[in-house]
Design an enzyme around this catalytic site. Structure first.
Site, PDB file in Angstrom:
ATOM      1  N   GLU A  36      39.168  33.928  45.532  1.00 37.34           N
ATOM      2  CA  GLU A  36      38.750  34.571  45.960  1.00 37.34           C
ATOM      3  C   GLU A  36      37.414  33.346  46.687  1.00 37.34           C
ATOM      4  OE1 GLU A  36      37.863  38.518  45.405  1.00 37.34           O
ATOM      5  OE2 GLU A  36      39.572  38.396  44.078  1.00 37.34           O
ATOM      6  N   GLU A  47      38.261  38.758  36.908  1.00 34.66           N
ATOM      7  CA  GLU A  47      36.743  39.966  37.276  1.00 34.66           C
ATOM      8  C   GLU A  47      36.164  40.410  36.323  1.00 34.66           C
ATOM      9  OE1 GLU A  47      35.638  38.730  41.772  1.00 34.66           O
ATOM     10  OE2 GLU A  47      35.729  40.353  41.614  1.00 34.66           O
TER      11      GLU A  47
END
Length: 457
Positions: A360, A164
């Site tokens: 995720e 991220e």
């Protein structure tokens, strides 16, 4: 029965800074998290800093047995840059032994390791030089990546460079959630660019080094949904996609920035400083696969009072509060599984159907001990429902032809979550704070085992 492809990876995800502990021990130097907790502990949950977390440094061997007990066939975690290279140059041999033992144990247990290099944990020695604001960070990261490939390449079949990356851009340089808590859109763009070039340098090192396996990046690509079909709302949607998703996705997969992003940044005097040859390096080093994190969609509408040139993301788009939303009120996030299908189709149609996996997906809930039964097990049926709903949509995407090879939840055992500490829990295993490191299985772990064994549900 929702049946998934043969050899589909059923796993969980975590990171070194959120689980390892021993944060300033065994040769490790401080990251920005270690230093920020020292300088400003009031920013964190009381007595919940990065020093111990889940103590995986000591518990990894037993944790791998616990992974086997719930059917994990894959695990994604990260290496701590400051543990492996405490000063950025010299190798910490104890760290080498630790990581090699860890990765060997995963392989021996037939748990496919996916190892990430950076999960928000900027070394303090580099932060003092400017962190991602300085071009020096690109070469520093490339050296770290090369070192990791050299030392562990025989044990790691799949690498990722960043988790991220847009998050340390936003949280560190726009919204004040991560160190250095700067609010400066121009700096944020430069930080993002240097991060991208660090990723490119690592991919370049991997490919020129002839290492086995594959390399990718993990992005949080939340699909953007506009309030309406009006021109103003659609412009807001396009800007949100360009800034938050395509800024990394396009150069990493397609090898170039979207022309519309360049035009947008140029219009607002936000173009970053670059170096000759950068574009050619980006074009020559696309990723082999993607990890995509998904928790919530992005809903936007036209900005209410935009400034020009823009000073914040709110000058491009404003959040839209969809009246029909379903919420996880503990985390403040909308629950919208349908976006996972939209994301799968987007990757198939717009990004060469590159191999990808859900890196995720999970549900954080506070005060989970309320749901503990007489036998001491947390009955987290809400988490099971959350996973079922998202897996149904993922199955739809795969049936439509999207090339997804795995599903990883956040996370295996309750872990430390930055400024939130242990407020919200995500794990298949509960970690007791009053008896540190003690793990106990939740009901969701039993359910996940049946999913893994049946390759579906």
């Amino acid at each position: 029965m929702y049946q998934f492809p043969t050899n589909f990876l059923w796993g969980a995800a975590a990171s070194a800074p959120q689980t390892e502990g021993h944060a300033l021990l065994n040769g490790k130097s401080p990251s920005t998290w270690d230093k920020w907790y020292e300088l400003a502990p009031a920013n964190f949950q009381p007595n919940q800093g990065p020093a111990i977390t889940s103590n995986v440094y000591e518990c990894y061997a037993d944790d791998i047995k616990r992974m086997q007990a719930i059917g994990l066939t894959s695990y994604r975690t990260s290496i701590s840059w400051t543990r492996l290279l405490p000063d950025g140059k010299n190798i910490n041999e104890e760290a080498v032994s630790y990581y090699r033992d860890y990765f060997k144990a995963l392989n021996k247990a037939h748990i496919h390791p996916i190892i990430n290099l950076f999960h928000f944990d900027m070394p303090w020695w580099l932060m003092e030089k400017g962190g991602w604001e300085t071009r020096e960070s690109v070469n520093a990261f490339a050296f770290y990546a090369q070192t990791a490939f050299d030392l562990f390449g025989d044990l790691v079949p799949q690498w990722t460079t960043f988790n991220e990356p847009i998050v340390h851009v936003e949280c560190g340089y726009l919204f004040g959630y991560h160190y250095p808590a700067v609010v400066d859109l121009k700096k944020a763009v430069q930080v993002g660019y240097h991060t991208l070039m660090a990723h490119i340098a690592a991919v370049e090192a991997f490919k020129t080094g002839g290492f086995k396996g594959s390399i990718g990046i993990i992005l949080n690509i939340s699909p953007t949904y506009a309030r309406s079909e009006s021109a103003a709302d659609q412009r807001a949607k396009d800007a949100a996609d360009l800034l938050n998703s395509k800024s990394f996705l396009d150069p990493c997969v397609l090898g170039h920035f979207p022309p519309a992003l360049i035009a947008l940044l140029s219009e607002h005097q936000l173009m970053p400083l670059t170096e000759d040859g950068d574009a050619a390096r980006i074009a020559a080093n696309p990723v082999d696969f993607l990890g995509l994190n998904y928790y919530q969609p992005r809903r936007v509408q036209a900005p209410t009072q935009p400034k020009s040139p823009a000073q914040m993301p709110a000058d491009f788009y404003s959040p839209y509060d969809w009246p029909a939303k379903k919420m996880n009120h503990y985390r403040g996030w909308e629950i919208y599984p349908e976006a996972l299908y939209d994301m799968a189709v987007m990757i198939k149609d717009e990004y060469h159907n590159i191999p990808w996996y859900v890196a995720e997906n999970g549900m954080g809930v506070a005060d989970e001990d309320r749901f503990m039964n007489a036998a001491g097990m947390i009955e987290d049926d809400y988490r099971i429902t959350f996973m079922q709903d998202h897996l149904r949509q993922l199955h739809r995407g795969i049936a439509a032809g999207s090339n997804c090879f795995g599903y990883h939840t956040w996370t295996f055992v309750d872990c430390w979550s930055w400024l939130n500490g242990y407020t919200n829990r995500y794990g298949f295993y509960r970690m007791a704070l009053n008896a540190p490191y003690e793990r106990s299985l939740k009901k969701s772990g039993l359910w996940f085992k049946t999913v893994s064994e049946n390759n579906g549900f």
